[in-house]
Scaffold this motif. Structure first.
Motif, mmCIF file in Angstrom:
data_model
loop_
_atom_site.group_PDB
_atom_site.id
_atom_site.type_symbol
_atom_site.label_atom_id
_atom_site.label_comp_id
_atom_site.label_asym_id
_atom_site.label_seq_id
_atom_site.Cartn_x
_atom_site.Cartn_y
_atom_site.Cartn_z
ATOM 1 N N ASN A 55 -89.549 -56.591 -40.621
ATOM 2 C CA ASN A 55 -90.558 -57.074 -41.564
ATOM 3 C C ASN A 55 -90.249 -58.491 -42.033
ATOM 4 N N ALA A 56 -88.964 -58.800 -42.237
ATOM 5 C CA ALA A 56 -88.580 -60.169 -42.589
ATOM 6 C C ALA A 56 -88.911 -61.113 -41.439
ATOM 7 N N PHE A 57 -88.654 -60.671 -40.205
ATOM 8 C CA PHE A 57 -89.002 -61.481 -39.037
ATOM 9 C C PHE A 57 -90.504 -61.755 -38.991
ATOM 10 N N LEU A 58 -91.319 -60.725 -39.211
ATOM 11 C CA LEU A 58 -92.769 -60.908 -39.138
ATOM 12 C C LEU A 58 -93.248 -61.923 -40.170
ATOM 13 N N LEU A 59 -92.689 -61.867 -41.373
ATOM 14 C CA LEU A 59 -93.076 -62.842 -42.395
ATOM 15 C C LEU A 59 -92.581 -64.236 -42.018
ATOM 16 N N ALA A 60 -91.335 -64.340 -41.559
ATOM 17 C CA ALA A 60 -90.797 -65.649 -41.169
ATOM 18 C C ALA A 60 -91.583 -66.226 -39.994
ATOM 19 N N PHE A 61 -91.949 -65.363 -39.041
ATOM 20 C CA PHE A 61 -92.729 -65.815 -37.892
ATOM 21 C C PHE A 61 -94.089 -66.327 -38.340
ATOM 22 N N SER A 62 -94.735 -65.622 -39.252
ATOM 23 C CA SER A 62 -96.048 -66.075 -39.729
ATOM 24 C C SER A 62 -95.927 -67.400 -40.463
ATOM 25 N N GLN A 63 -94.772 -67.657 -41.073
ATOM 26 C CA GLN A 63 -94.558 -68.911 -41.791
ATOM 27 C C GLN A 63 -94.398 -70.101 -40.849
ATOM 28 N N THR A 64 -94.138 -69.862 -39.574
ATOM 29 C CA THR A 64 -94.000 -70.980 -38.635
ATOM 30 C C THR A 64 -95.339 -71.659 -38.365
ATOM 31 N N PHE A 65 -96.433 -71.038 -38.799
ATOM 32 C CA PHE A 65 -97.762 -71.603 -38.577
ATOM 33 C C PHE A 65 -98.283 -72.360 -39.787
ATOM 34 N N GLY A 66 -97.532 -72.397 -40.866
ATOM 35 C CA GLY A 66 -97.965 -73.092 -42.068
ATOM 36 C C GLY A 66 -96.763 -73.582 -42.847
ATOM 37 N N ASP A 67 -97.035 -74.197 -43.982
ATOM 38 C CA ASP A 67 -95.957 -74.732 -44.810
ATOM 39 C C ASP A 67 -96.164 -74.250 -46.246
ATOM 40 N N ILE A 68 -95.817 -72.981 -46.476
ATOM 41 C CA ILE A 68 -95.968 -72.383 -47.796
ATOM 42 C C ILE A 68 -94.573 -72.099 -48.333
ATOM 43 N N PRO A 69 -94.322 -72.387 -49.608
ATOM 44 C CA PRO A 69 -93.001 -72.088 -50.182
ATOM 45 C C PRO A 69 -92.679 -70.597 -50.069
ATOM 46 N N LEU A 70 -91.385 -70.277 -49.992
ATOM 47 C CA LEU A 70 -90.937 -68.916 -49.755
ATOM 48 C C LEU A 70 -91.473 -67.939 -50.794
ATOM 49 N N GLN A 71 -91.353 -68.261 -52.076
ATOM 50 C CA GLN A 71 -91.773 -67.319 -53.107
ATOM 51 C C GLN A 71 -93.267 -67.040 -53.027
ATOM 52 N N GLU A 72 -94.056 -68.060 -52.763
ATOM 53 C CA GLU A 72 -95.499 -67.871 -52.607
ATOM 54 C C GLU A 72 -95.806 -66.998 -51.388
ATOM 55 N N ALA A 73 -95.070 -67.217 -50.298
ATOM 56 C CA ALA A 73 -95.268 -66.400 -49.098
ATOM 57 C C ALA A 73 -94.901 -64.944 -49.369
ATOM 58 N N LEU A 74 -93.804 -64.727 -50.084
ATOM 59 C CA LEU A 74 -93.406 -63.361 -50.430
ATOM 60 C C LEU A 74 -94.446 -62.689 -51.315
ATOM 61 N N ASP A 75 -94.965 -63.424 -52.306
ATOM 62 C CA ASP A 75 -96.000 -62.873 -53.191
ATOM 63 C C ASP A 75 -97.257 -62.531 -52.408
ATOM 64 N N ASN A 76 -97.702 -63.453 -51.558
ATOM 65 C CA ASN A 76 -98.892 -63.207 -50.740
ATOM 66 C C ASN A 76 -98.673 -62.017 -49.805
ATOM 67 N N HIS A 77 -97.505 -61.953 -49.228
ATOM 68 C CA HIS A 77 -97.185 -60.870 -48.303
ATOM 69 C C HIS A 77 -97.188 -59.531 -49.040
ATOM 70 N N HIS A 78 -96.615 -59.520 -50.234
ATOM 71 C CA HIS A 78 -96.558 -58.283 -51.016
ATOM 72 C C HIS A 78 -97.957 -57.785 -51.373
ATOM 73 N N GLU A 79 -98.855 -58.716 -51.682
ATOM 74 C CA GLU A 79 -100.226 -58.354 -52.068
ATOM 75 C C GLU A 79 -101.078 -57.948 -50.867
ATOM 76 N N CYS A 80 -100.871 -58.578 -49.726
ATOM 77 C CA CYS A 80 -101.790 -58.423 -48.597
ATOM 78 C C CYS A 80 -101.290 -57.519 -47.476
ATOM 79 N N ASP A 81 -100.012 -57.307 -47.354
ATOM 80 C CA ASP A 81 -99.506 -56.579 -46.188
ATOM 81 C C ASP A 81 -98.687 -55.374 -46.617
ATOM 82 N N GLU A 82 -99.377 -54.297 -46.916
ATOM 83 C CA GLU A 82 -98.701 -53.059 -47.296
ATOM 84 C C GLU A 82 -98.064 -52.392 -46.081
#
Length: 186
Positions: A55-82
């Protein structure tokens, strides 16, 4: 095969955003007067290490397509990807991944022969970054486990032969850093 993004990864696994994994609680080793270990782990959002790494890999991989700060990515991931929650262990991996990205990238670059970082497939690069961050900066010093998990992730999400490259590079770094030595027995 070249990976075209997280959607391609989901397709390979037969998943889509509407697919929800149903977790079954097993009555494994129930404790007196409290929830069983499995229920407690789900309530505390503790995943098996393999699933947490994936799951950490999937989030890190998705981050390679954009430039979002880590905490924002974690928050978005928590809200959108159950479907792929990132637990505490996964968050520690991702923090090590982002906090030490320059050092990890330098290590990867130093071990590339006739290649550049830009030519590496995104899946392999993301797996290498996470694996090196965990090996060098993680709390648990288990390079064999890290290498094995990285190889399995690469086999699952990467191109056919990429796992050999990942295995070789991580093994070389582990040997150079003295991480492969067995602890002495008393």
């Amino acid at each position: 095969r070249v990976s075209r993004g997280l959607g391609d990864v989901y397709k390979r696994q037969g998943l889509n955003r509407e697919t929800k994994r149903k977790r079954k609680l097993r009555p494994a080793f129930p404790q007196k007067g409290g929830p069983c270990r499995c229920e407690r782990n789900i309530m505390e959002n503790i995943l098996p290490r393999r699933e947490a790494r994936e799951n950490a890999f999937l989030l890190a991989f998705s981050q390679t397509f954009g430039d979002i700060p880590l905490q924002e990515a974690l928050d978005n991931h928590h809200e959108c990807d159950e479907e792929h929650p990132v637990d505490v262990f996964g968050q520690r991996l991702l923090r090590a991944y982002y906090e030490h990205s320059a050092e990890v990238d330098d290590l990867i670059s130093a071990h590339l022969r006739n290649w550049t970082m830009e030519r590496l497939p995104r899946v392999s690069l993301t797996v290498l970054r996470l694996g090196l961050a965990e090996m060098l900066y993680g709390d648990e010093k288990k390079p064999g486990v890290v290498i094995n998990e990285a190889v399995e992730l690469t086999k699952k999400y990467g191109a056919d032969e990429d796992y050999q490259f990942v295995n070789g590079l991580l093994g070389t770094v582990a040997r150079e850093q003295g991480l492969d030595a067995e602890p002495e027995q008393l």
